[in-house]
Write a protein that holds these residues in place. Structure first.
Motif, PDB file in Angstrom:
ATOM      1  N   ARG A   1      -4.976   1.284  11.655  1.00 52.80           N
ATOM      2  CA  ARG A   1      -6.157   0.448  11.455  1.00 52.80           C
ATOM      3  C   ARG A   1      -5.784  -1.030  11.432  1.00 52.80           C
ATOM      4  O   ARG A   1      -6.472  -1.885  12.002  1.00 52.80           O
ATOM      5  CB  ARG A   1      -6.834   0.816  10.132  1.00 52.80           C
ATOM      6  CG  ARG A   1      -7.639   2.077  10.202  1.00 52.80           C
ATOM      7  CD  ARG A   1      -8.995   1.821  10.859  1.00 52.80           C
ATOM      8  NE  ARG A   1      -9.852   1.032  10.008  1.00 52.80           N
ATOM      9  CZ  ARG A   1     -10.628   1.523   9.058  1.00 52.80           C
ATOM     10  NH1 ARG A   1     -10.681   2.815   8.858  1.00 52.80           N
ATOM     11  NH2 ARG A   1     -11.377   0.724   8.321  1.00 52.80           N
TER      12      ARG A   1
ATOM     13  N   TYR B   1       0.830  -1.208   0.000  1.00 47.29           N
ATOM     14  CA  TYR B   1       0.000   0.000   0.000  1.00 47.29           C
ATOM     15  C   TYR B   1       0.863   1.256   0.000  1.00 47.29           C
ATOM     16  O   TYR B   1       0.628   2.207  -0.744  1.00 47.29           O
ATOM     17  CB  TYR B   1      -0.921  -0.003   1.221  1.00 47.29           C
ATOM     18  CG  TYR B   1      -1.974   1.070   1.141  1.00 47.29           C
ATOM     19  CD1 TYR B   1      -3.156   0.852   0.440  1.00 47.29           C
ATOM     20  CD2 TYR B   1      -1.783   2.315   1.727  1.00 47.29           C
ATOM     21  CE1 TYR B   1      -4.118   1.836   0.338  1.00 47.29           C
ATOM     22  CE2 TYR B   1      -2.732   3.307   1.623  1.00 47.29           C
ATOM     23  CZ  TYR B   1      -3.906   3.055   0.932  1.00 47.29           C
ATOM     24  OH  TYR B   1      -4.846   4.036   0.818  1.00 47.29           O
TER      25      TYR B   1
ATOM     26  N   LEU C   1      -7.055  -3.986  13.918  1.00 48.13           N
ATOM     27  CA  LEU C   1      -7.722  -5.156  13.360  1.00 48.13           C
ATOM     28  C   LEU C   1      -6.975  -6.442  13.737  1.00 48.13           C
ATOM     29  O   LEU C   1      -7.575  -7.451  14.093  1.00 48.13           O
ATOM     30  CB  LEU C   1      -7.767  -4.998  11.846  1.00 48.13           C
ATOM     31  CG  LEU C   1      -8.759  -5.835  11.075  1.00 48.13           C
ATOM     32  CD1 LEU C   1     -10.149  -5.668  11.670  1.00 48.13           C
ATOM     33  CD2 LEU C   1      -8.766  -5.396   9.619  1.00 48.13           C
TER      34      LEU C   1
ATOM     35  N   GLU D   1     -15.177  -5.132  10.026  1.00 49.50           N
ATOM     36  CA  GLU D   1     -13.994  -4.263  10.134  1.00 49.50           C
ATOM     37  C   GLU D   1     -12.992  -4.523   9.015  1.00 49.50           C
ATOM     38  O   GLU D   1     -12.405  -3.585   8.486  1.00 49.50           O
ATOM     39  CB  GLU D   1     -13.303  -4.485  11.489  1.00 49.50           C
ATOM     40  CG  GLU D   1     -13.712  -3.459  12.519  1.00 49.50           C
ATOM     41  CD  GLU D   1     -12.788  -3.489  13.722  1.00 49.50           C
ATOM     42  OE1 GLU D   1     -11.652  -3.012  13.592  1.00 49.50           O
ATOM     43  OE2 GLU D   1     -13.199  -4.029  14.764  1.00 49.50           O
ATOM     44  N   VAL D   2     -12.810  -5.798   8.690  1.00 47.44           N
ATOM     45  CA  VAL D   2     -11.900  -6.122   7.580  1.00 47.44           C
ATOM     46  C   VAL D   2     -12.439  -5.492   6.299  1.00 47.44           C
ATOM     47  O   VAL D   2     -11.718  -4.855   5.535  1.00 47.44           O
ATOM     48  CB  VAL D   2     -11.761  -7.653   7.407  1.00 47.44           C
ATOM     49  CG1 VAL D   2     -10.997  -7.982   6.123  1.00 47.44           C
ATOM     50  CG2 VAL D   2     -11.060  -8.267   8.607  1.00 47.44           C
TER      51      VAL D   2
ATOM     52  N   ARG E   1      -1.760   8.445   4.491  1.00 40.24           N
ATOM     53  CA  ARG E   1      -2.724   7.337   4.473  1.00 40.24           C
ATOM     54  C   ARG E   1      -2.081   6.015   4.907  1.00 40.24           C
ATOM     55  O   ARG E   1      -2.727   5.186   5.530  1.00 40.24           O
ATOM     56  CB  ARG E   1      -3.363   7.183   3.091  1.00 40.24           C
ATOM     57  CG  ARG E   1      -4.509   8.174   2.883  1.00 40.24           C
ATOM     58  CD  ARG E   1      -5.235   7.965   1.568  1.00 40.24           C
ATOM     59  NE  ARG E   1      -6.129   6.815   1.557  1.00 40.24           N
ATOM     60  CZ  ARG E   1      -7.303   6.755   2.169  1.00 40.24           C
ATOM     61  NH1 ARG E   1      -7.740   7.790   2.854  1.00 40.24           N
ATOM     62  NH2 ARG E   1      -8.054   5.683   2.092  1.00 40.24           N
TER      63      ARG E   1
ATOM     64  N   ASP F   1     -14.462  -2.924   6.024  1.00 41.04           N
ATOM     65  CA  ASP F   1     -14.355  -1.461   6.102  1.00 41.04           C
ATOM     66  C   ASP F   1     -12.936  -1.005   5.794  1.00 41.04           C
ATOM     67  O   ASP F   1     -12.724   0.016   5.156  1.00 41.04           O
ATOM     68  CB  ASP F   1     -14.760  -0.959   7.489  1.00 41.04           C
ATOM     69  CG  ASP F   1     -16.261  -1.036   7.682  1.00 41.04           C
ATOM     70  OD1 ASP F   1     -16.965  -1.382   6.708  1.00 41.04           O
ATOM     71  OD2 ASP F   1     -16.733  -0.766   8.797  1.00 41.04           O
ATOM     72  N   LEU F   2     -11.981  -1.777   6.272  1.00 41.62           N
ATOM     73  CA  LEU F   2     -10.594  -1.424   6.006  1.00 41.62           C
ATOM     74  C   LEU F   2     -10.340  -1.405   4.497  1.00 41.62           C
ATOM     75  O   LEU F   2      -9.757  -0.470   3.964  1.00 41.62           O
ATOM     76  CB  LEU F   2      -9.663  -2.411   6.706  1.00 41.62           C
ATOM     77  CG  LEU F   2      -8.182  -2.049   6.638  1.00 41.62           C
ATOM     78  CD1 LEU F   2      -7.535  -2.219   8.009  1.00 41.62           C
ATOM     79  CD2 LEU F   2      -7.442  -2.903   5.642  1.00 41.62           C
TER      80      LEU F   2
ATOM     81  N   ASP G   1     -12.192   1.570   2.886  1.00 45.82           N
ATOM     82  CA  ASP G   1     -11.609   2.874   3.211  1.00 45.82           C
ATOM     83  C   ASP G   1     -10.282   3.100   2.505  1.00 45.82           C
ATOM     84  O   ASP G   1      -9.883   4.240   2.286  1.00 45.82           O
ATOM     85  CB  ASP G   1     -11.398   3.012   4.726  1.00 45.82           C
ATOM     86  CG  ASP G   1     -12.719   3.145   5.458  1.00 45.82           C
ATOM     87  OD1 ASP G   1     -13.758   3.254   4.778  1.00 45.82           O
ATOM     88  OD2 ASP G   1     -12.725   3.131   6.700  1.00 45.82           O
ATOM     89  N   PHE G   2      -9.586   2.036   2.175  1.00 47.92           N
ATOM     90  CA  PHE G   2      -8.235   2.226   1.650  1.00 47.92           C
ATOM     91  C   PHE G   2      -8.061   1.858   0.180  1.00 47.92           C
ATOM     92  O   PHE G   2      -7.030   2.135  -0.394  1.00 47.92           O
ATOM     93  CB  PHE G   2      -7.222   1.489   2.535  1.00 47.92           C
ATOM     94  CG  PHE G   2      -7.007   2.191   3.844  1.00 47.92           C
ATOM     95  CD1 PHE G   2      -6.022   3.163   3.957  1.00 47.92           C
ATOM     96  CD2 PHE G   2      -7.798   1.924   4.945  1.00 47.92           C
ATOM     97  CE1 PHE G   2      -5.831   3.842   5.143  1.00 47.92           C
ATOM     98  CE2 PHE G   2      -7.613   2.600   6.147  1.00 47.92           C
ATOM     99  CZ  PHE G   2      -6.628   3.558   6.246  1.00 47.92           C
TER     100      PHE G   2
END
Lengths: 256, 256
Positions: free
Chosen positions: A198, A180, A202, B221-222, A191, B224-225, B228-229
């Protein structure tokens, strides 16, 4: 702050040989950044470093080995940079976030290089891939860091059967972060830093779920899938029997 | 077997315009394979296809759009190829394995192209990335396939709250397979086919664990991660609030 010294573990001044090795590595990294990895020859590196081509080949068998030297250097700097956070934090999420942030800090000067270099390293069959047999040394070091992260997380109970798998999975997640970061164009890689936070949160959540017995086979299967399909992964798991022996051999030394 | 027709849904013969579009796409794909993506110009494509440059630009705004046309074609062929397996199988693992195998079958002729093309598509900010806004059409189609895979798995109970997330996660896993396939050098991409089987088994196992309520926040959550990215992901998820509203509007209800 990361030490700029090549062997920060030792207090002694670096030997002439270590200095030459560092000089060649330094020169190579500069030329890779200036001219690109593909276009930089060992001859050019030797010339710029003011050593003979034979001498350059004495220290590094080829360009790939220079990259390995570079990986090792990052691993060493990283180890130094995370001492404080690992000594201070006992919470898994905080430990992991600190480790990932420190990696991003250290890698900052190499971002531009990483972008153009990535096309060589993305292929898992390339010796430059973090999964290659050639990268084993740097990989084992990096996985060991995650082992420490986990071992010092005092509130986190890790079932015995996952103790060797989880650090590898955490390292894999870190490789995701690195990927990333390579493509991150935000100011100051902002970011990537957010993704590090994050990802730490997680991972901590995921690890805490390992207390549910029903999930463990899945964790093992995911891990097996990675080890079966990524070339270097099988080498990365240390033989537990061997490790125990090494610990015994070291017995008597003070613990950190 | 995949249909070679560009619009297999319709029984009508393709129009002149559709034929020209297909001819340009065909020519572009051939030139990309022969000369490489970077070195192929729109002018060269038009010339080879025997159309004017203006005409080529009428159908495709640029090279990126030709790639999107290619993605769409693969998506269309894939949809046709999986009809049988989706009609026949009711087991999640078998359905998913069939879908992944069909993708590998269809992609076979493009493997060499994919290898050299990948360096353009790996960057999530590139319009060629499967995560880009430009790839949305092909992505939505591909995610819909996974929605079908899941919906027709009669023995698999999927909790309401994960019904929209899981197809996207399954598509992400498929992107992992595609990445692996790009670098797969085994005869007939044999390892990719094995990874497809393993990945299908693991996914089916993972989905079956979703019955444990305690895991669901982690899945969310995974997900969403990723949303979001990764740039395009947020566009791919239908807004549940909006969907509900539409349903309610249709039913003539007023409550929000």
């Amino acid at each position: 702050m990361p030490s700029k010294n090549d062997s920060p573990e030792q207090g002694d001044a670096p030997s002439k040989s270590e200095q030459t090795r560092a000089l060649i590595l330094e020169t190579a990294m500069r030329l890779f950044q200036e001219r690109g990895y593909d276009k930089t020859t060992m001859r050019a590196i030797a010339q710029e470093a003011g050593v003979s081509v034979g001498n350059a080949y004495y220290y590094f068998e080829g360009k790939e080995h220079l990259i390995q030297g570079f990986y090792d250097r990052i691993a060493t700097e990283h180890k130094v940079a995370i001492r404080d956070v690992l000594a201070r934090e006992t919470d898994l999420e905080a430990r992991l976030a600190g480790v990932l942030r420190a990696w991003l800090d250290i890698a900052t000067p190499y971002h531009e290089f990483a972008v153009q270099f990535f096309k060589n390293a993305a292929d898992p069959a390339s010796p430059l891939s973090p999964f290659s047999a050639e990268s084993e040394h740097a990989r084992v070091e990096a996985i060991n860091i995650h082992r420490q992260v986990l071992a010092g997380a005092t509130k986190t109970k890790v079932p015995e059967e996952l103790r060797d798998l989880l650090p590898e999975m955490m390292w894999l997640a870190q490789m995701g972060l690195v990927l990333y970061w390579v493509y991150d164009r935000t100011e100051g890689r902002e970011r990537s830093y957010r993704l590090a936070e994050r990802s730490a949160r997680l991972t901590a959540r995921g690890v805490s779920l390992a207390r549910f017995r029903v999930l463990r086979p899945l964790v093992r299967e995911v891990h097996d899938l990675f080890t079966d399909f990524l070339p270097g992964m099988t080498n990365a798991v240390p033989d537990p029997a061997k490790e125990k022996k090494e610990k015994k051999d070291k017995a008597g030394k003070t613990e950190g």
